[in-house]
Design a protein around this motif. Sequence first.
Motif, short mmCIF file in Angstrom:
data_model
loop_
_atom_site.label_atom_id
_atom_site.label_comp_id
_atom_site.label_asym_id
_atom_site.label_seq_id
_atom_site.Cartn_x
_atom_site.Cartn_y
_atom_site.Cartn_z
N UNK A 90 0.82 -1.18 0.03
CA UNK A 90 -0.20 -0.02 -0.01
C UNK A 90 0.67 1.24 0.02
N UNK A 91 2.02 1.30 0.62
CA UNK A 91 3.13 2.46 0.71
C UNK A 91 3.88 2.53 -0.60
N UNK A 92 3.67 1.52 -1.56
CA UNK A 92 4.06 1.47 -2.72
C UNK A 92 5.66 1.33 -2.74
N UNK A 93 6.11 0.38 -1.59
CA UNK A 93 7.70 -0.06 -1.30
C UNK A 93 7.69 -1.54 -1.90
N UNK A 94 8.79 -1.74 -2.55
CA UNK A 94 9.37 -3.09 -2.73
C UNK A 94 10.11 -3.58 -1.56
N UNK A 95 10.42 -4.87 -1.43
CA UNK A 95 11.27 -5.36 -0.30
C UNK A 95 12.65 -4.57 -0.16
N UNK A 96 13.36 -4.31 -1.34
CA UNK A 96 14.67 -3.77 -0.98
C UNK A 96 14.38 -2.28 -0.68
N UNK A 97 13.29 -1.55 -0.86
CA UNK A 97 13.02 -0.25 -0.62
C UNK A 97 12.83 -0.14 1.09
N UNK A 98 12.12 -0.92 1.26
CA UNK A 98 11.81 -1.18 2.66
C UNK A 98 13.09 -1.25 3.47
N UNK A 99 13.61 -2.20 2.97
CA UNK A 99 14.95 -2.76 3.60
C UNK A 99 15.81 -1.66 3.86
N UNK A 100 15.86 -0.73 2.93
CA UNK A 100 16.90 0.33 2.90
C UNK A 100 16.19 1.36 4.16
N UNK A 101 15.26 1.35 4.07
CA UNK A 101 14.53 2.55 5.27
C UNK A 101 14.54 1.92 6.54
N UNK A 102 14.71 0.44 6.67
CA UNK A 102 14.86 -0.11 7.95
C UNK A 102 16.15 -0.49 8.48
N UNK A 103 17.06 -0.41 7.52
CA UNK A 103 18.43 -0.69 7.58
C UNK A 103 18.56 -2.17 8.03
N UNK A 104 17.76 -2.93 7.00
CA UNK A 104 17.98 -4.31 6.90
C UNK A 104 18.00 -4.67 5.55
N UNK A 105 18.08 -6.25 5.34
CA UNK A 105 18.36 -6.65 3.93
C UNK A 105 16.81 -6.83 3.52
N UNK A 106 16.74 -6.90 2.08
CA UNK A 106 15.43 -7.32 1.56
C UNK A 106 15.02 -8.69 1.87
N UNK A 107 16.06 -9.66 2.02
CA UNK A 107 15.82 -10.80 2.32
C UNK A 107 14.92 -11.22 3.80
N UNK A 108 15.72 -10.31 4.61
CA UNK A 108 14.81 -10.42 5.94
C UNK A 108 13.41 -9.98 5.84
#
Length: 279
Positions: free
Chosen positions: A27-45
């Motif tokens: 809903x926020x228009x984010x993919x996993x890598x983008x959210x991971x970057x915001x949260x300082x974690x990996x897209x895999x996590x």
Amino acid sequence: MVNIRNLDPSASPLDYYGSELRRLREEAGLNQPQLGKILFCTASLIGQIETAKKVPTREFSERLDAALMTSGSFSRLVGLVLRSQLPTCFQAYAEMEARATYLSTYQAQLVYGLLQTEEYARAVLGVENPGRLDEMVAARMDRQRILGREHPPVLCVVLDEAVLHRQIGSAEVMRNQLAHLLGFRDHPWVQVQILPFEVGQHPGLLGSFTLLRFDEDPDIFYTESYDSGHMTAHSQVIRERSVSYARLQASALSREDSAALIERVTRERYGHQPGPAVA
């Protein structure tokens, strides 16, 4: 590769957490890598949590709430997720423990879970649960949050002296654990007493047990066997076990003498005098 495994949100708190994370991320228009970057974690996590393959931490949940502006939804949900990682037979007790206003426990073998350090808990739980160790340790540590509440429960603990001598993990783990116990010596709502060997026979010989008291609900008596727990609110059982606990407290060392014994065992058995610890 992005994992698109579908979840049944009603299957478990972990599945619900994962499905909500995916729904709100999209809903926020984010993919996993983008959210991971915001949260300082990996897209895999992110992917592992969204597919219920990994249990989220409370820190991750707090960062997620801030990133997706969810008003604390994930921080509230993660408590249910972590509690669901406890053994099935223990989950009902953990819910009662979190609601109790007064806890009194006698422990014959181990430090009570609410007073365990993370390293001590890891050594205990790793004996039979190596595949789920991180999740179970996180759940045990999360239980301890009740001691930091604005109005925490009163916690009275009687530990058999054997608990101090039984080495769980390394000598360093034990030094840190015993120093942690000493950190509660001046705590306003926590009392730790040691039942010394010299007492001989006593009412706790049948095993560890806990009494829980509530503001409005009946008292509960809890004990464990090898692979199951048993709770009862039967008035006669509560009456008898309350007397047993009072006798254990009367036979145990005072708070001050208990601290002195913990210091002596630390020095003589685990290498040196424990430093100050903050509960």
